[in-house]
Design a protein around this motif. Structure first.
Motif, PDB file in Angstrom:
ATOM      1  N   ARG A 125       0.824  -1.212   0.000  1.00 48.58           N
ATOM      2  CA  ARG A 125       0.000   0.000   0.000  1.00 48.58           C
ATOM      3  C   ARG A 125       0.855   1.258   0.000  1.00 48.58           C
ATOM      4  N   LEU A 126       1.950   1.256   0.740  1.00 47.65           N
ATOM      5  CA  LEU A 126       2.853   2.411   0.747  1.00 47.65           C
ATOM      6  C   LEU A 126       3.490   2.609  -0.627  1.00 47.65           C
ATOM      7  N   LYS A 127       3.893   1.506  -1.259  1.00 44.02           N
ATOM      8  CA  LYS A 127       4.470   1.600  -2.601  1.00 44.02           C
ATOM      9  C   LYS A 127       3.441   2.134  -3.591  1.00 44.02           C
ATOM     10  N   LEU A 128       2.205   1.663  -3.452  1.00 43.41           N
ATOM     11  CA  LEU A 128       1.146   2.153  -4.340  1.00 43.41           C
ATOM     12  C   LEU A 128       0.917   3.648  -4.153  1.00 43.41           C
ATOM     13  N   ALA A 129       0.926   4.111  -2.920  1.00 41.86           N
ATOM     14  CA  ALA A 129       0.755   5.541  -2.653  1.00 41.86           C
ATOM     15  C   ALA A 129       1.894   6.330  -3.294  1.00 41.86           C
ATOM     16  N   ASP A 130       3.117   5.826  -3.166  1.00 48.59           N
ATOM     17  CA  ASP A 130       4.263   6.481  -3.804  1.00 48.59           C
ATOM     18  C   ASP A 130       4.103   6.498  -5.324  1.00 48.59           C
ATOM     19  N   LEU A 131       3.647   5.381  -5.887  1.00 40.99           N
ATOM     20  CA  LEU A 131       3.462   5.307  -7.334  1.00 40.99           C
ATOM     21  C   LEU A 131       2.357   6.260  -7.795  1.00 40.99           C
ATOM     22  N   HIS A 132       1.269   6.364  -7.027  1.00 43.80           N
ATOM     23  CA  HIS A 132       0.195   7.297  -7.378  1.00 43.80           C
ATOM     24  C   HIS A 132       0.693   8.739  -7.332  1.00 43.80           C
ATOM     25  N   VAL A 137       2.657  13.518 -10.563  1.00 43.68           N
ATOM     26  CA  VAL A 137       3.719  14.436 -11.010  1.00 43.68           C
ATOM     27  C   VAL A 137       3.946  14.272 -12.512  1.00 43.68           C
ATOM     28  N   LEU A 138       3.995  13.029 -12.981  1.00 42.06           N
ATOM     29  CA  LEU A 138       4.182  12.795 -14.417  1.00 42.06           C
ATOM     30  C   LEU A 138       3.029  13.385 -15.219  1.00 42.06           C
ATOM     31  N   ASP A 139       1.802  13.162 -14.764  1.00 42.77           N
ATOM     32  CA  ASP A 139       0.639  13.726 -15.456  1.00 42.77           C
ATOM     33  C   ASP A 139       0.730  15.250 -15.514  1.00 42.77           C
ATOM     34  N   LEU A 144       1.701  20.068 -18.621  1.00 47.61           N
ATOM     35  CA  LEU A 144       2.420  21.332 -18.711  1.00 47.61           C
ATOM     36  C   LEU A 144       3.152  21.435 -20.046  1.00 47.61           C
ATOM     37  N   TYR A 145       3.872  20.377 -20.419  1.00 49.57           N
ATOM     38  CA  TYR A 145       4.592  20.395 -21.685  1.00 49.57           C
ATOM     39  C   TYR A 145       3.629  20.453 -22.864  1.00 49.57           C
ATOM     40  N   GLY A 146       2.514  19.746 -22.762  1.00 51.15           N
ATOM     41  CA  GLY A 146       1.518  19.788 -23.836  1.00 51.15           C
ATOM     42  C   GLY A 146       0.960  21.183 -24.014  1.00 51.15           C
ATOM     43  N   ASP A 147       0.607  21.848 -22.905  1.00 50.37           N
ATOM     44  CA  ASP A 147       0.084  23.216 -22.972  1.00 50.37           C
ATOM     45  C   ASP A 147       1.126  24.168 -23.544  1.00 50.37           C
ATOM     46  N   THR A 148       2.381  24.010 -23.126  1.00 51.53           N
ATOM     47  CA  THR A 148       3.457  24.877 -23.606  1.00 51.53           C
ATOM     48  C   THR A 148       3.685  24.673 -25.096  1.00 51.53           C
ATOM     49  N   LEU A 149       3.681  23.412 -25.526  1.00 49.13           N
ATOM     50  CA  LEU A 149       3.872  23.134 -26.954  1.00 49.13           C
ATOM     51  C   LEU A 149       2.730  23.713 -27.780  1.00 49.13           C
ATOM     52  N   GLU A 150       1.506  23.552 -27.307  1.00 50.99           N
ATOM     53  CA  GLU A 150       0.353  24.122 -28.025  1.00 50.99           C
ATOM     54  C   GLU A 150       0.459  25.639 -28.108  1.00 50.99           C
ATOM     55  N   SER A 151       0.880  26.252 -27.022  1.00 53.09           N
ATOM     56  CA  SER A 151       1.028  27.704 -26.985  1.00 53.09           C
ATOM     57  C   SER A 151       2.100  28.159 -27.973  1.00 53.09           C
ATOM     58  N   LEU A 152       3.233  27.461 -27.988  1.00 55.09           N
ATOM     59  CA  LEU A 152       4.308  27.807 -28.920  1.00 55.09           C
ATOM     60  C   LEU A 152       3.875  27.622 -30.367  1.00 55.09           C
ATOM     61  N   GLU A 153       3.206  26.526 -30.642  1.00 54.90           N
ATOM     62  CA  GLU A 153       2.767  26.252 -32.012  1.00 54.90           C
ATOM     63  C   GLU A 153       1.760  27.296 -32.483  1.00 54.90           C
ATOM     64  N   SER A 154       0.835  27.673 -31.612  1.00 49.76           N
ATOM     65  CA  SER A 154      -0.162  28.663 -32.030  1.00 49.76           C
ATOM     66  C   SER A 154       0.470  30.048 -32.191  1.00 49.76           C
ATOM     67  N   SER A 155       1.432  30.432 -31.333  1.00 47.41           N
ATOM     68  CA  SER A 155       2.068  31.751 -31.482  1.00 47.41           C
ATOM     69  C   SER A 155       2.954  31.777 -32.717  1.00 47.41           C
TER      70      SER A 155
END
Length: 177
Positions: A125-132, A137-139, A144-155
């Motif tokens: 359970r502790l490992k699962l909490a760490d993984l979640h 953080v990964l999500d 964040l990178y997706g939003d930044t890329l979209e912003s750069l592409e549109s500008s």
């Protein structure tokens, strides 16, 4: 002359043979039915690992044919499935061996077996909490990178800029201007 291809055979999925039938490993059928190659195909364990499990005591002595080939029984299949699940959760081989030794000692060890599994469940359970938390953080970073890329592409599209990578001017060229 016409030849037909030999029918393809696939190893049976031994891990589903009554895996959740409720039959205890200790009382399951001990008739050797499965070759080591069938066990390798179904468990994903190597023949070397299967022999090692037998040698260290995670599996009891495996029956053999008159020619000496190992023949695993349904109880071995169920034990390997359970051990595989324990390994998947990160249980050490030493703890798995302790569990198997407790099983062999008999019913008077039920409380000890339960305690060992309860402690391990808490670790899982502790490992699962760490993984979640790590997944969150990964999500976040991916979004964040997706939003930044979209912003750069549109500008870039609005400004009509060339999106090719351009090297900045060298310091000497900048000083000359």
């Amino acid at each position: 002359m016409t030849t037909t291809a030999a029918p393809q055979t696939t190893a049976p999925n031994l891990l589903n043979c009554g895996a959740h039938s409720g039959v205890a490993v200790e009382t399951a059928d001990r008739t050797g039915r499965h070759s080591i190659s069938e066990m390798v195909a179904s468990t994903g364990l190597s023949a070397h690992t299967l022999r090692w499990y037998e040698r260290i005591g995670l599996l009891g002595p495996v029956d053999r044919t008159h020619s000496g080939q190992r023949r695993y029984c349904d109880a071995d299949v169920r034990r390997l499935e359970f051990l595989g699940r324990l390994r998947l959760t990160g249980m050490s081989v030493a703890d798995m061996l302790r569990y198997v030794e407790l099983v062999r000692e008999g019913e008077h060890t039920l409380a000890d077996r339960r305690d060992l599994l309860v402690v391990h469940r808490e670790e899982v359970r502790l490992k699962l909490a760490d993984l979640h938390a790590t997944l969150a953080v990964l999500d976040y970073k991916i979004d964040l990178y997706g939003d930044t890329l979209e912003s750069l592409e549109s500008s870039e599209a609005l400004e009509g800029r060339n999106t090719e990578c351009v090297s900045p001017p060298s310091p000497s060229a900048a000083a000359a201007s």
